[in-house]
Scaffold this active site. Structure first.
Site, short mmCIF file in Angstrom:
data_model
loop_
_atom_site.label_atom_id
_atom_site.label_comp_id
_atom_site.label_asym_id
_atom_site.label_seq_id
_atom_site.Cartn_x
_atom_site.Cartn_y
_atom_site.Cartn_z
CB THR A 97 14.69 -37.75 -19.27
OG1 THR A 97 16.03 -38.10 -18.92
CG2 THR A 97 14.06 -38.28 -18.76
N GLY A 98 15.77 -35.81 -21.89
CA GLY A 98 16.74 -34.35 -22.76
C GLY A 98 16.68 -33.98 -21.67
CB ALA A 103 5.99 -33.37 -22.33
CG ASN A 119 5.43 -38.38 -27.36
OD1 ASN A 119 5.86 -39.50 -27.63
ND2 ASN A 119 6.02 -38.45 -26.76
N PRO A 120 6.29 -36.54 -30.30
CG PRO A 120 6.17 -34.04 -30.73
CD PRO A 120 5.33 -35.93 -30.16
CB CYS A 121 10.49 -38.07 -28.73
SG CYS A 121 11.37 -36.75 -28.56
N GLY A 149 5.02 -31.05 -27.39
CA GLY A 149 4.94 -31.88 -28.85
C GLY A 149 3.95 -32.52 -29.48
CD GLU A 205 8.79 -40.18 -25.22
OE1 GLU A 205 8.84 -39.98 -26.31
OE2 GLU A 205 8.18 -38.95 -24.92
P1 ADP Z 1 11.48 -32.99 -21.14
O1 ADP Z 1 12.96 -33.82 -20.33
O2 ADP Z 1 11.85 -31.55 -21.58
O3 ADP Z 1 11.04 -33.30 -20.04
P2 ADP Z 1 11.90 -35.08 -23.20
O4 ADP Z 1 13.17 -34.58 -23.63
O5 ADP Z 1 11.57 -35.92 -22.17
O6 ADP Z 1 11.54 -33.67 -22.41
O7 ADP Z 1 10.84 -35.43 -24.12
C1 ADP Z 1 9.87 -35.65 -23.44
C2 ADP Z 1 8.07 -35.59 -24.43
O8 ADP Z 1 7.96 -33.91 -24.68
C3 ADP Z 1 8.88 -35.45 -25.97
O9 ADP Z 1 8.45 -36.91 -26.58
C4 ADP Z 1 8.12 -34.90 -26.65
O10 ADP Z 1 6.41 -35.29 -26.32
C5 ADP Z 1 7.95 -33.75 -25.45
N1 ADP Z 1 9.17 -32.51 -26.18
C6 ADP Z 1 10.48 -32.18 -25.67
N2 ADP Z 1 11.10 -31.52 -26.81
C7 ADP Z 1 9.98 -30.64 -27.00
C8 ADP Z 1 10.40 -29.10 -27.91
N3 ADP Z 1 10.97 -29.14 -27.77
N4 ADP Z 1 8.99 -28.79 -28.13
C9 ADP Z 1 7.87 -29.86 -28.37
N5 ADP Z 1 8.15 -30.45 -27.48
C10 ADP Z 1 9.49 -31.16 -26.82
#
Ligand code: ADP
Length: 569
Positions: A418-419, A87, A269-271, A116, A273
């Site tokens: 963990t969106g 990710a 990374n984007p969020c 990301g 963490e």
């Molecule tokens: P998930 O629940 O889908 O596994 P998270 O919300 O925990 O993902 O996000 C973890 C990381 O995944 C983010 O910090 C980012 O690096 C990457 N990520 C999340 N959403 C996206 C997206 N739409 N496009 C690209 N990377 C993403």
């Protein structure tokens, strides 16, 4: 399978394998089977057929029981031709035209695969500096960020996810003022989260109301001075206005850089963490704490948690092995440091089920206990793997070599947002408080469906105060605070993100950060009428309590908000 209808919908839309006509080739169970098989295959060299089947079954059970889930790209791509499983990525942006556009191309490849990207733009020369080869003037980091943004926008049409970026600029870059306010118009740079890279020196200058120097990115010569407190106040003001920029504490990221000989950490990374070196990738995974409680829901089952952590570390380490990296440089760095990021989700739901308020010292104490346990076991698991499979290849460049501790992974823990994972598992996301106890969903025939947090629904049913009408009322009001129909004790436990005072948000972030190698994804929610002083206090508290960064969001401050209390569609 215990998946909710919503979870199945999300998985069917984006995660399950389909043929070219869009027909599903697997169901949710099939997805977990596919992932378990692909990830277990990394163990083929270390065990016999029977052993391998047992590992595969363990991985499958852990996912199908919603005890642990790997990050989205692993669920989407494991055992499939694309095979990109991480990710998080950080790419360098060099101060040359070739370097900048190389980075844009690489980001596009990563976005296409569901990852990301984070970038530091701090190496780019300032706006107005000379360009030797053309005799012209440079347009500066912010103008190039817009090009990165446009590329992301174009790629999102065809990729699996919409593409996400982190953009970072050091506080001592000459273009810092333009950077701080570049998202005040929210219609631009929409595919980026922005964070100002803050140094300890800067924070000291803020504290003592001193000037600090802006440095030429190349020569490191001072080119101008600014008053630190005034700059800090503008960051605060902008964050108050629309939640951006956030801040990250660069020196702290580098204090915890376990391979300093390999380079400096410039970005996350984007969020936010996952701090990484240029060209490093990391795969994350999260344990669902709600499913780690003992049967009577009186406490956590630490034996079960320990087993799950051990299996999860093996799983995530295997991901590094079977991963197909989008670039040779990323392959080399990522296999070299073998960073993994194990974290948690469902924390707020767990607290509610245990009868603890998120905004209580007891909850903070439990956070310390749980995360230190996870981090301890994860470290031990990585040491065991090192005995079996060897230390990470760049081990000699790491602090572990100096300490004589043999580990398989340069880092083991990260708290992800963990969106999507939390949606799949049907629990509260990451370590965030519950966002809404109930909300109203408009369904196709214009009728209203009320969705209730399952833990609250359980409490309402067993406490004999459940009614559809009350749930709708709660959805409209957005909180159960001072709601007479709800027993006071329940009001105190079921606090939402907006009931929790900002200082408790930060305290919880700090508690998890104390036991996390990488960083913690957390948004400190503020009410709409919060002041800039409140924002300043949050930033200062995060600094004082050793957080690695902080992001705030004041309710209603952006026009387009993902979640709206009372009117989620
Ligand atoms: P998930 O629940 O889908 O596994 P998270 O919300 O925990 O993902 O996000 C973890 C990381 O995944 C983010 O910090 C980012 O690096 C990457 N990520 C999340 N959403 C996206 C997206 N739409 N496009 C690209 N990377 C993403």
């Amino acid at each position: 399978m215990k998946l909710s209808d919503n979870a199945v919908k999300v998985l069917e839309k984006r995660y399950l394998e389909k043929d070219e006509n869009g027909n599903l080739l697997e169901d949710c169970d099939g997805m977990f089977r596919r992932v378990a098989k692909a990830i277990a295959s990394a163990d083929a060299a270390y065990t016999d057929e029977k052993g391998l089947a047992a590992i595969e079954q363990e991985f499958y059970d852990m996912m199908a029981n919603l005890e642990f889930l790997p990050n989205s790209p692993t669920l989407m791509n494991a055992g499939r031709p694309l095979g990109q499983l991480s990710a998080c990525f950080v790419l360098p942006v060099e101060d040359t035209m070739e370097g900048i556009f190389e980075s844009i191309k690489n980001a596009a490849l990563i976005h296409k695969s569901g990852g990301g990207t984070g970038f530091s733009f701090s190496r780019l020369r300032a706006k107005g500096s000379a360009v030797n080869s053309t005799g012209g003037v440079a347009s500066g980091p912010i103008s190039f960020m817009k090009v990165f943004n446009a590329a992301t926008e174009a790629v999102k049409q065809g990729g699996t996810r919409r593409g996400a970026n982190m953009g970072i600029l050091r506080i001592d870059h000459p273009d810092i003022m333009e950077f701080i306010s570049c998202k005040s118009d929210n219609s631009e740079i929409t595919n980026f989260n922005l964070s100002v890279g803050i140094t300890e020196d800067f924070m000291k200058a803020v504290e003592h109301n001193l000037e600090y120097e802006l440095l030429d990115p190349k020569t490191k010569e001072p080119v101008a001075k600014l008053n630190a407190k005034e700059v800090f106040d503008i960051i605060v003001e902008m964050a108050w206005k629309n939640g951006e920029p956030g801040i990250i504490f660069l020196d702290r990221l580098n204090r915890d850089n376990v391979t300093p000989k390999l380079g400096e950490i410039e970005s996350t990374n984007p969020c936010g963490e996952q701090p990484l070196l240029p060209y490093e990738a990391c795969n994350l995974g999260s344990i669902n704490l709600y499913n780690m409680m003992d049967d009577s829901h009186k406490g956590l089952d630490f034996e079960k948690l320990e087993n799950t952590v051990r299996k999860a570390v093996r799983f995530l380490d295997n991901v590094i092995e079977v991963n197909k990296y989008p670039l040779p440089e990323i392959d080399k760095m990522t296999r070299g440091t073998r960073k993994i990021g194990l974290g948690v989700m469902g924390w707020a739901d767990t607290l509610c089920a245990l009868g603890l308020a998120y905004n209580s010292q007891a909850a903070i104490d439990l956070a310390d206990k749980v995360m230190s346990f996870i981090s301890d076991i994860a470290m031990k698991a990585s040491q065991n793997l090192a005995e079996l499979k060897g230390v990470f290849p760049f081990y000699e460049d790491s602090i572990y070599d100096q300490k004589g501790i043999k580990v398989r992974n340069a880092t083991t823990t990260t708290i992800a947002p963990t969106g999507t994972l939390s949606l799949i598992a049907g629990v509260s996301s990451g370590i965030e408080p519950i966002f809404a106890i109930s909300y109203i969903r408009n369904v196709m025939d214009n009728s209203e469906l009320v969705e209730v947090n399952p833990v609250f629904k359980g409490a309402a049913l067993s406490g004999n105060f459940y009614s559809e009408e009350l749930m709708k009322k709660i959805a409209r009001v957005g909180t159960v605070k001072n709601m007479n129909e709800v027993p006071v004790q329940v009001q105190e436990i079921f606090v939402t993100a907006h009931d929790v005072l900002p200082e408790w948000h930060v305290k919880m972030q700090a508690a998890f950060q104390r036991h996390t190698d990488n960083a913690v994804s957390k948004t400190v929610n503020l009410s709409h009428d919060a002041t800039t002083d409140d924002v300043r206090e949050v930033f200062t508290l995060a600094y004082k309590t050793q957080c690695k960064g902080v992001t705030i969001y004041r309710d209603g401050s952006r026009d387009l908000q993902v979640l709206n209390i009372g009117k989620v569609k």
